[in-house]
Design an enzyme around this catalytic site. Structure first.
Site, PDB file in Angstrom:
ATOM      1  N   THR A  87       8.295  13.100  14.005  1.00  0.00           N
ATOM      2  CA  THR A  87       9.306  12.671  14.974  1.00  0.00           C
ATOM      3  C   THR A  87       8.801  13.087  16.344  1.00  0.00           C
ATOM      4  OG1 THR A  87      11.038  13.094  13.360  1.00  0.00           O
ATOM      5  CG2 THR A  87      11.730  12.856  15.645  1.00  0.00           C
ATOM      6  N   LYS A 162      14.901   6.323  15.079  1.00  0.00           N
ATOM      7  CA  LYS A 162      15.104   7.687  14.584  1.00  0.00           C
ATOM      8  C   LYS A 162      15.963   8.513  15.552  1.00  0.00           C
ATOM      9  CE  LYS A 162      14.155  11.714  12.590  1.00  0.00           C
ATOM     10  NZ  LYS A 162      14.500  12.105  11.257  1.00  0.00           N
ATOM     11  N   LYS A 237      15.707  19.542  18.641  1.00  0.00           N
ATOM     12  CA  LYS A 237      14.493  18.803  19.016  1.00  0.00           C
ATOM     13  C   LYS A 237      14.804  17.307  19.142  1.00  0.00           C
ATOM     14  CE  LYS A 237      10.238  17.042  17.071  1.00  0.00           C
ATOM     15  NZ  LYS A 237       9.286  16.949  15.994  1.00  0.00           N
TER      16      LYS A 237
HETATM   17  P1  NAD Z   1       5.924  21.927   9.752  1.00  0.00           P
HETATM   18  O1  NAD Z   1       5.835  22.808  10.949  1.00  0.00           O
HETATM   19  O2  NAD Z   1       6.268  22.516   8.433  1.00  0.00           O
HETATM   20  O3  NAD Z   1       4.530  21.120   9.564  1.00  0.00           O
HETATM   21  C1  NAD Z   1       3.696  20.706  10.616  1.00  0.00           C
HETATM   22  C2  NAD Z   1       2.265  21.035  10.205  1.00  0.00           C
HETATM   23  O4  NAD Z   1       1.373  20.544  11.204  1.00  0.00           O
HETATM   24  C3  NAD Z   1       2.007  22.540  10.072  1.00  0.00           C
HETATM   25  O5  NAD Z   1       1.525  22.839   8.780  1.00  0.00           O
HETATM   26  C4  NAD Z   1       0.970  22.818  11.159  1.00  0.00           C
HETATM   27  O6  NAD Z   1       0.032  23.829  10.785  1.00  0.00           O
HETATM   28  C5  NAD Z   1       0.305  21.461  11.281  1.00  0.00           C
HETATM   29  N1  NAD Z   1      -0.411  21.290  12.538  1.00  0.00           N
HETATM   30  C6  NAD Z   1      -0.031  21.662  13.790  1.00  0.00           C
HETATM   31  N2  NAD Z   1      -0.981  21.317  14.679  1.00  0.00           N
HETATM   32  C7  NAD Z   1      -1.971  20.695  13.985  1.00  0.00           C
HETATM   33  C8  NAD Z   1      -3.210  20.116  14.350  1.00  0.00           C
HETATM   34  N3  NAD Z   1      -3.620  20.089  15.631  1.00  0.00           N
HETATM   35  N4  NAD Z   1      -3.987  19.584  13.380  1.00  0.00           N
HETATM   36  C9  NAD Z   1      -3.581  19.621  12.072  1.00  0.00           C
HETATM   37  N5  NAD Z   1      -2.406  20.148  11.666  1.00  0.00           N
HETATM   38  C10 NAD Z   1      -1.623  20.682  12.622  1.00  0.00           C
HETATM   39  O7  NAD Z   1       6.962  20.779  10.143  1.00  0.00           O
HETATM   40  P2  NAD Z   1       7.676  19.733   9.148  1.00  0.00           P
HETATM   41  O8  NAD Z   1       9.033  20.243   8.815  1.00  0.00           O
HETATM   42  O9  NAD Z   1       6.722  19.351   8.076  1.00  0.00           O
HETATM   43  O10 NAD Z   1       7.920  18.509  10.148  1.00  0.00           O
HETATM   44  C11 NAD Z   1       6.881  17.635  10.514  1.00  0.00           C
HETATM   45  C12 NAD Z   1       7.461  16.502  11.344  1.00  0.00           C
HETATM   46  O11 NAD Z   1       8.465  15.832  10.581  1.00  0.00           O
HETATM   47  C13 NAD Z   1       8.144  16.967  12.627  1.00  0.00           C
HETATM   48  O12 NAD Z   1       7.838  16.042  13.648  1.00  0.00           O
HETATM   49  C14 NAD Z   1       9.624  16.952  12.278  1.00  0.00           C
HETATM   50  O13 NAD Z   1      10.446  16.743  13.399  1.00  0.00           O
HETATM   51  C15 NAD Z   1       9.681  15.778  11.311  1.00  0.00           C
HETATM   52  N6  NAD Z   1      10.803  15.832  10.354  1.00  0.00           N
HETATM   53  C16 NAD Z   1      11.090  17.003   9.694  1.00  0.00           C
HETATM   54  C17 NAD Z   1      12.142  17.024   8.804  1.00  0.00           C
HETATM   55  C18 NAD Z   1      12.495  18.297   8.053  1.00  0.00           C
HETATM   56  O14 NAD Z   1      13.586  18.340   7.458  1.00  0.00           O
HETATM   57  N7  NAD Z   1      11.615  19.289   8.023  1.00  0.00           N
HETATM   58  C19 NAD Z   1      12.911  15.872   8.573  1.00  0.00           C
HETATM   59  C20 NAD Z   1      12.569  14.682   9.221  1.00  0.00           C
HETATM   60  C21 NAD Z   1      11.509  14.689  10.126  1.00  0.00           C
END
Ligand code: NAD
Length: 290
Positions: A87, A162, A237
């Site tokens: 997102t 979204k 966010k």
């Molecule tokens: P998270 O923080 O668990 O995962 C993000 C991952 O990206 C981490 O493991 C981090 O190490 C990795 N990362 C960061 N910088 C990086 C880079 N330069 N290269 C490679 N990897 C890198 O977050 P999440 O909960 O998995 O969410 C991910 C996305 O999904 C976000 O944008 C969030 O808004 C969206 N989202 C999350 C949810 C939820 O319920 N968690 C629901 C819908 C959407």
């Protein structure tokens, strides 16, 4: 298909797992998280993208997406698809799509709804922006990781859908919570409040499917001491992204603006961080009229 998967956190790891289980060849990269079983680990994001038919990113925000895209797109095969499921702000989604187009790579922005549970169960909803050709390719993967995929329009349309959805969600959750807190003070039983509202014109997803009152309605994070679920900081966010977008196109969104400011107070000045976004109810319970 050969898939590069970058960002294997709470959402990315279970999504990649489902692609592996469906027989796809997945090469993963994350700066911190381990790659899930069955996924080959790449030494860099560019390496994960090399030779892939589709590269999927699931990253924290637009700034990181832009950085990763700048590294990954030049390493991709012409005609392959860069599919971002994070997102992020609409501007970043469009900037990455422009960069992809210049390199002869197709791009799709496809944020998801359904959370960590939906990612694990393969029941996410994808809202996608990009060309018909690009969507047709990634739809095959969305059908594995999710239960529904809507092609919303050109690049950025997925992110637009979204943040509009989540602006409604944030505003509605606040309205549901403040109404419960008012009902409490008026001496109305919470179960009766639910019985009436869930079948009357005040019904909503937040009331009917994700009721913020413990012990009322179907099981939800309120029944688990408000452990997320969908954390308040993630709602903040998304509400901030909605306000960024509203500013960019000069749209009047007073309720979205107020919701963003209430979640900001809740997360940054009160005890909302790490709590489910429905924990607005105990917050309102404790408060008097401002
Ligand atoms: P998270 O923080 O668990 O995962 C993000 C991952 O990206 C981490 O493991 C981090 O190490 C990795 N990362 C960061 N910088 C990086 C880079 N330069 N290269 C490679 N990897 C890198 O977050 P999440 O909960 O998995 O969410 C991910 C996305 O999904 C976000 O944008 C969030 O808004 C969206 N989202 C999350 C949810 C939820 O319920 N968690 C629901 C819908 C959407």
């Amino acid at each position: 298909m050969k898939i590069g998967f970058i960002g294997l956190g709470n959402m990315g790891a279970p999504m990649a797992k489902n692609l592996v289980a469906a027989g796809h060849e997945v090469t993963g990269f994350d700066v911190q998280a381990p790659v899930p079983e069955g996924t080959e680990r790449a030494a860099s994001a560019a390496e994960a993208a090399t030779g892939a038919d589709v590269v999927i990113t699931m990253l924290p925000n637009g700034e990181i997406l832009r950085k990763v895209a700048a590294e990954v797109i030049p390493a991709m095969t012409k005609g392959a698809v860069f599919c971002d499921c994070s997102t992020v702000d609409v501007e970043s989604a469009r900037a990455v799509a422009d960069q992809a187009a210049k390199a002869g790579v197709l791009a799709v922005d496809a944020p998801v709804s359904g959370g960590v549970g939906g990612a694990a169960a393969g029941t996410l909803t994808f809202m996608a922006g990009g060309s018909d050709d690009a969507f047709a390719i990634v739809k095959l993967l969305f059908d594995i990781m999710g239960q529904k995929a809507v092609h919303c329009g050109a690049s950025g349309a997925g992110q637009a859908a979204k943040i509009c959805n989540n602006m409604i969600l944030g505003v509605t959750m606040i309205a549901t919570c403040e109404a419960f807190a008012l009902a409490d003070k008026l001496g109305l039983d919470r179960q009766k409040m639910f019985d009436v509202v869930s079948t009357s014109s005040g019904y909503s997803w937040t009331m009917n499917a994700y009721c913020p009152a413990p012990g009322v309605g179907p099981k939800s994070p309120s029944d688990n001491e408000y452990r997320p679920g969908f954390a308040s900081e993630l709602m903040l966010k998304d509400l901030r992204l909605s306000q960024l977008a509203a500013q960019a196109v000069d749209a009047d969104t007073p309720m979205g603006q107020l919701a963003a400011s209430l979640y900001e107070t809740f997360v940054e000045k009160e005890d909302g961080k790490g709590m489910d976004f429905s924990a607005m109810l105990p917050r309102f319970e404790k408060r008097k009229r401002a």
